[in-house]
Write an enzyme that holds these catalytic residues in place. Structure first.
Site, PDB file in Angstrom:
ATOM      1  CD  GLU A 123      -2.336  -1.156   2.902  1.00 30.39           C
ATOM      2  OE1 GLU A 123      -2.302  -0.119   3.585  1.00 30.39           O
ATOM      3  OE2 GLU A 123      -2.825  -2.223   3.298  1.00 30.39           O
ATOM      4  CE  LYS A 165       5.597   5.524   6.534  1.00 28.46           C
ATOM      5  NZ  LYS A 165       5.403   6.946   6.833  1.00 28.46           N
ATOM      6  CE  LYS A 200       9.751   7.654   5.074  1.00 26.65           C
ATOM      7  NZ  LYS A 200       9.936   7.779   6.484  1.00 26.65           N
ATOM      8  CB  CYS A 256       6.569  51.966 -10.221  1.00 27.89           C
ATOM      9  SG  CYS A 256       7.304  52.012  -8.580  1.00 27.89           S
ATOM     10  CB  CYS A 310       8.206  49.157  -4.432  1.00 33.45           C
ATOM     11  SG  CYS A 310       7.433  50.535  -5.301  1.00 33.45           S
ATOM     12  CB  CYS A 367       4.022  50.663  -7.515  1.00 29.27           C
ATOM     13  SG  CYS A 367       4.814  49.155  -8.085  1.00 29.27           S
TER      14      CYS A 367
HETATM   15  S1  IVH Z   1      -0.072   0.583   8.715  1.00 29.95           S
HETATM   16  C1  IVH Z   1       0.444  -1.340  12.781  1.00 29.95           C
HETATM   17  N1  IVH Z   1      -0.424   1.612   6.326  1.00 29.95           N
HETATM   18  O1  IVH Z   1       2.989   5.501   8.623  1.00 29.95           O
HETATM   19  C2  IVH Z   1       0.370  -0.808  11.403  1.00 29.95           C
HETATM   20  N2  IVH Z   1       0.552   2.963   8.007  1.00 29.95           N
HETATM   21  O2  IVH Z   1       5.631   5.385   9.801  1.00 29.95           O
HETATM   22  C3  IVH Z   1       0.183   0.614  11.393  1.00 29.95           C
HETATM   23  N3  IVH Z   1       1.056   5.232   7.276  1.00 29.95           N
HETATM   24  O3  IVH Z   1       1.927   5.484  11.950  1.00 29.95           O
HETATM   25  C4  IVH Z   1       0.452   1.325  10.191  1.00 29.95           C
HETATM   26  N4  IVH Z   1       0.332   5.026   5.221  1.00 29.95           N
HETATM   27  O4  IVH Z   1       0.604   6.910  10.257  1.00 29.95           O
HETATM   28  C5  IVH Z   1       0.027   1.819   7.584  1.00 29.95           C
HETATM   29  N5  IVH Z   1      -0.823   2.419   4.174  1.00 29.95           N
HETATM   30  C6  IVH Z   1      -0.378   2.603   5.418  1.00 29.95           C
HETATM   31  C7  IVH Z   1       0.156   3.842   5.836  1.00 29.95           C
HETATM   32  C8  IVH Z   1       0.619   3.972   7.144  1.00 29.95           C
HETATM   33  C9  IVH Z   1       0.865   5.844   6.105  1.00 29.95           C
HETATM   34  C10 IVH Z   1       1.678   5.898   8.446  1.00 29.95           C
HETATM   35  C11 IVH Z   1       0.991   5.649   9.765  1.00 29.95           C
HETATM   36  C12 IVH Z   1       2.058   5.080  10.631  1.00 29.95           C
HETATM   37  C13 IVH Z   1       3.285   5.614   9.995  1.00 29.95           C
HETATM   38  C14 IVH Z   1       4.499   4.837  10.363  1.00 29.95           C
END
Ligand code: IVH
Length: 713
Positions: A150, A152, A349, A446, A461, A467
């Site tokens: 998923e 982030k 990341k 101006c 200015c 102006c």
């Molecule tokens: S799952 C126990 N899914 O990332 C599992 N977190 O760095 C909990 N976050 O605190 C997190 N997208 O705020 C999950 N698709 C996603 C996410 C996600 C963003 C954030 C969330 C978490 C933080 C951790």
């Protein structure tokens, strides 16, 4: 300081020479005093009255300014300064929520190697558990383990509690164990179901991310830029600020969004995999991301990462990585968690994207208050999903600090994935022909010689009256939502009107007629009519709208309101001296001298005369007696000249409210119009409240109304 000296610009301290240390210190001292006053006021509103009038970010900005001034001037230290006061974190006002199960964070993988380590760690841990248990009930250990990928989301984790299918509480993560109760603000997020349908457990907890879409963020910042308010740094901060607003109407304006990704104790609901979890969530009305995929093996995980590396920039929200979750929820419990993160998930990341490009030229843009902002014109480069051609260099000090020169190769990135910024110059790439950038000595729009005031970062200015760049910006500000709110009169149209000579200065907008508008290219009859009607309507806007629209330095909506409350009309404000003005609660000396300087300026006086001659409302309908300023013990006059409309459910009978108003000389009516001074709105107010909002009529709550009555008699 003699504010009545005739000076050609509406700025305070024009008469303070740059090189005069003593005067500089006087300015700092005044600003310090004013900041301390303002901040103390906001602390009171925030911590004691639960009703902040500015967003947290603006409060932080003020506090930062105060702290930096105090650092610069240790001799002006004050043990009673609000900078030293531990008012509690702003969130102290929210009640605490202890999470039934801790809200964990995620382990990060910063590269593919760390991701591969995670996959093998999960496998070997499961194998160990498997052999220790000597049981055959752990599936799919022979083949690859499946992971749900998923995106982030760069937002804030929240928890939503449902009881008997009804949304009862929303909480932030806080420290993971205890969060803040933000139920009312969560309720402003329209996509979060308030009630569940179908089959659901009696008690249910859903977790997900609150976020702000990029387009909303940009829209908010555009508005703030117009008003010369500090910009919000990125959508995440903007969302965090909105979620922590104590007034949910303010949070509602920020139009937050939500994506769900986790169901607490999903396995008890028979949800055996994360795929099932997402399916259940979306089937039960929760918004879930569509940027997800089940990855059956490491190669698929890899292609997901690569696909979204650039495609993610086309998503309407900011993402900074990919979360991989072991799909089988039964295995989650076997793996368990460390104190801060589950062992069955990881966040890959993406490195923040940076590019190198050339500065073709440095251009100056002139803002409404005459501030000259250097902008780097860049050789176009693709970055974070869009083509970047410009980046603000903010001000003279920034250009100097980074030593950006025309022709330089620079490294750029997007702050919060949205705003392009120059990180640094690649100095090795210079060929020696690049010259140190100097801010212009005259205004590029101006030609007036520019000035830089002590303790200010901006070069300005001073030719406010003629102006062309400032006139354009002044009109944009005048018609903006926080000013006269003239809908349809947008930036492009204003530019065209100026270009075609249909308007020369601000007050000319009140001379426009439908025919001349229609003569413009691409202007239809209907839109022309709408613009004319909006201009027409604006003539009767309350005095505070006009005051805010004029763009007097330091005078925003709040100060405008204070002025309108304390003076019967514009002429009395214009006549007031610095002392009289600064005696008013909420108006400090810096603001007072700015106001006084504004009205001393001949061109501003003629602007106001011109507006008055064109029928723009100049009286406040204020309850302040003629020429008098509210003194501490002075009884304030009655509600004469004010019209009230009551709407919604109030704790006292409406007739009682009406007689209170009448006994103090005010009027009440049953319908809202441009002439209404106040709409007193109670619970579940409907169409009248809506109309008041549309017309920009001041809306107050029951307690504010009672206070007003008390203050007046
Ligand atoms: S799952 C126990 N899914 O990332 C599992 N977190 O760095 C909990 N976050 O605190 C997190 N997208 O705020 C999950 N698709 C996603 C996410 C996600 C963003 C954030 C969330 C978490 C933080 C951790």
């Amino acid at each position: 300081m003699n504010s009545k000296k005739i000076i050609p610009l509406a700025l305070p301290f024009d008469d303070v020479p740059d090189d005069n240390q003593q005067s500089k210190q006087m300015v700092s001292k005044q600003r310090l005093k004013e900041l301390r006053e303002i901040i103390t006021g906001h602390q009171r509103l925030y911590y004691e009255e639960d009703s902040p009038v500015i967003p947290d970010s603006e409060y932080d900005e003020l506090l930062r300014e105060l702290k930096s001034l105090e650092e610069k001037h240790p001799e002006l230290a004050d043990t009673d300064s609000p900078s030293l006061r531990v008012g509690g974190a702003p969130n102290a006002k929210f009640s605490k929520v202890t999470h039934a199960s801790p809200m964990l964070s995620l382990e990060n993988a910063l590269n593919k190697g760390e991701l591969a380590d995670f996959f093998s760690r999960v496998r070997s841990s499961l194998q160990k558990i498997h052999s220790a248990l000597d049981s055959a009930d752990i599936p799919i250990l022979d083949g690859d383990l499946a992971y749900m990928a998923e995106m982030k989301i760069d937002g804030l984790a929240v928890s939503l509690y449902y009881r008997n299918g009804e949304f009862v509480r929303g909480a932030t993560r806080g420290d993971g164990k205890v969060g803040e109760d933000v139920t009312e603000n969560i309720k402003t997020i329209g996509t979060i179901p308030q009630a569940l349908k179908g089959n659901y457990p009696m008690s249910l907890e859903i977790r997900g991310e609150v976020l702000m879409f990029k387009n909303i963020f940009e829209q908010i910042n555009r508005r703030r830029e117009e008003a010369e308010e500090p910009l919000l740094a990125n959508p995440r901060n903007a969302a965090a600020g909105a979620l922590r607003q104590l007034e949910s109407s303010v949070a509602a304006e920020r139009q937050l969004s939500f994506f769900a990704y986790y169901v607490v104790e999903a396995e008890l609901m028979g949800l055996k995999t994360q795929s099932d979890v997402l399916k259940w969530l979306s089937g039960n009305g929760f918004p879930v991301q569509s940027a997800v995929a089940l990855c059956g093996n490491v190669q698929e995980a890899d292609s997901f990462i690569e696909h979204w590396r650039s495609a993610r920039h086309d998503l309407p929200y900011v993402t900074d990585g990919v979360v991989f979750k072991l799909n089988d929820t039964e295995l989650w419990n076997r793996l368990g968690s460390t104190s801060h993160a589950p062992r069955w998930a990881i966040a890959f990341k993406y490195p923040p994207e940076e590019k190198e490009t050339r500065v073709i030229s440095i251009e100056i843009s002139v803002g409404r208050t005459g501030a000259l902002t250097p902008i780097a014109n860049l050789s176009p480069v693709r970055l974070g999903g869009s083509t970047i051609q410009r980046a603000s260099l903010h001000n003279e000090d920034e250009v100097r600090r980074k030593d950006v020169r025309e022709g330089d190769l620079v490294r750029i990135r997007k702050a919060g994935e949205v705003i392009p910024e120059v990180i640094e110059v690649v100095k090795e790439a210079r060929n020696g022909s690049e010259e140190v950038y100097e801010m212009p000595k005259t205004c590029p729009a101006c030609g007036a010689p520019v000035v830089r005031l002590p303790d200010e970062a901006a070069v300005r200015c001073p030719n406010r009256a003629s102006c062309p760049a400032q006139i354009m910006e002044a009109i944009i500000h005048f018609v903006s939502r926080n000013g006269m709110d003239i809908k349809g009169l947008g930036e492009k149209l204003i530019e065209m009107l100026l270009e075609h000579g249909l308007i020369v200065n601000l007050s000319d907008i009140y001379n426009l007629d439908k025919d001349s508008l229609e003569s413009l290219p691409r202007m239809g009859e209907k839109s022309a009519q709408n613009v004319i009607s909006a201009i027409e309507e604006s003539r009767s806007k309350p005095l505070e709208s006009l005051l805010a629209a004029l763009g007097i330095r330091y005078v925003g909506s709040r100060a405008a309101e204070i002025l309108a409350r304390n003076f019967p009309d514009m002429s009395k404000i214009a006549e007031a001296g610095i002392e009289e003005l600064s005696n008013i609660d909420g108006i400090g000396e810096v603001m007072a001298s700015s106001i006084s300087a504004f009205f001393t300026d001949e061109s501003n006086r003629s602007l106001i005369e011109a507006l008055a001659a064109k029928g723009v409302r100049m009286d406040s309908g204020s309850f302040a007696p003629q020429g008098s300023i509210r003194g501490e013990n002075e009884a304030i006059s009655k509600l004469a000249g004010l019209t009230f409309v009551f709407t919604g459910e109030l704790s006292f009978p409406r007739s009682e409210g009406e007689s209170m108003v009448k006994s103090l000389g005010g009027k009440t009516t049953s319908s809202v119009s441009g002439k209404t001074s106040y709409v007193v709105a109670g619970e579940s107010a409907g169409s009248k409240l809506e109309k008041a909002r549309q017309l920009g009529v001041k809306i107050i709550g029951e307690s504010e109304f009672l206070e007003l009555v008390k203050a007046n008699g």
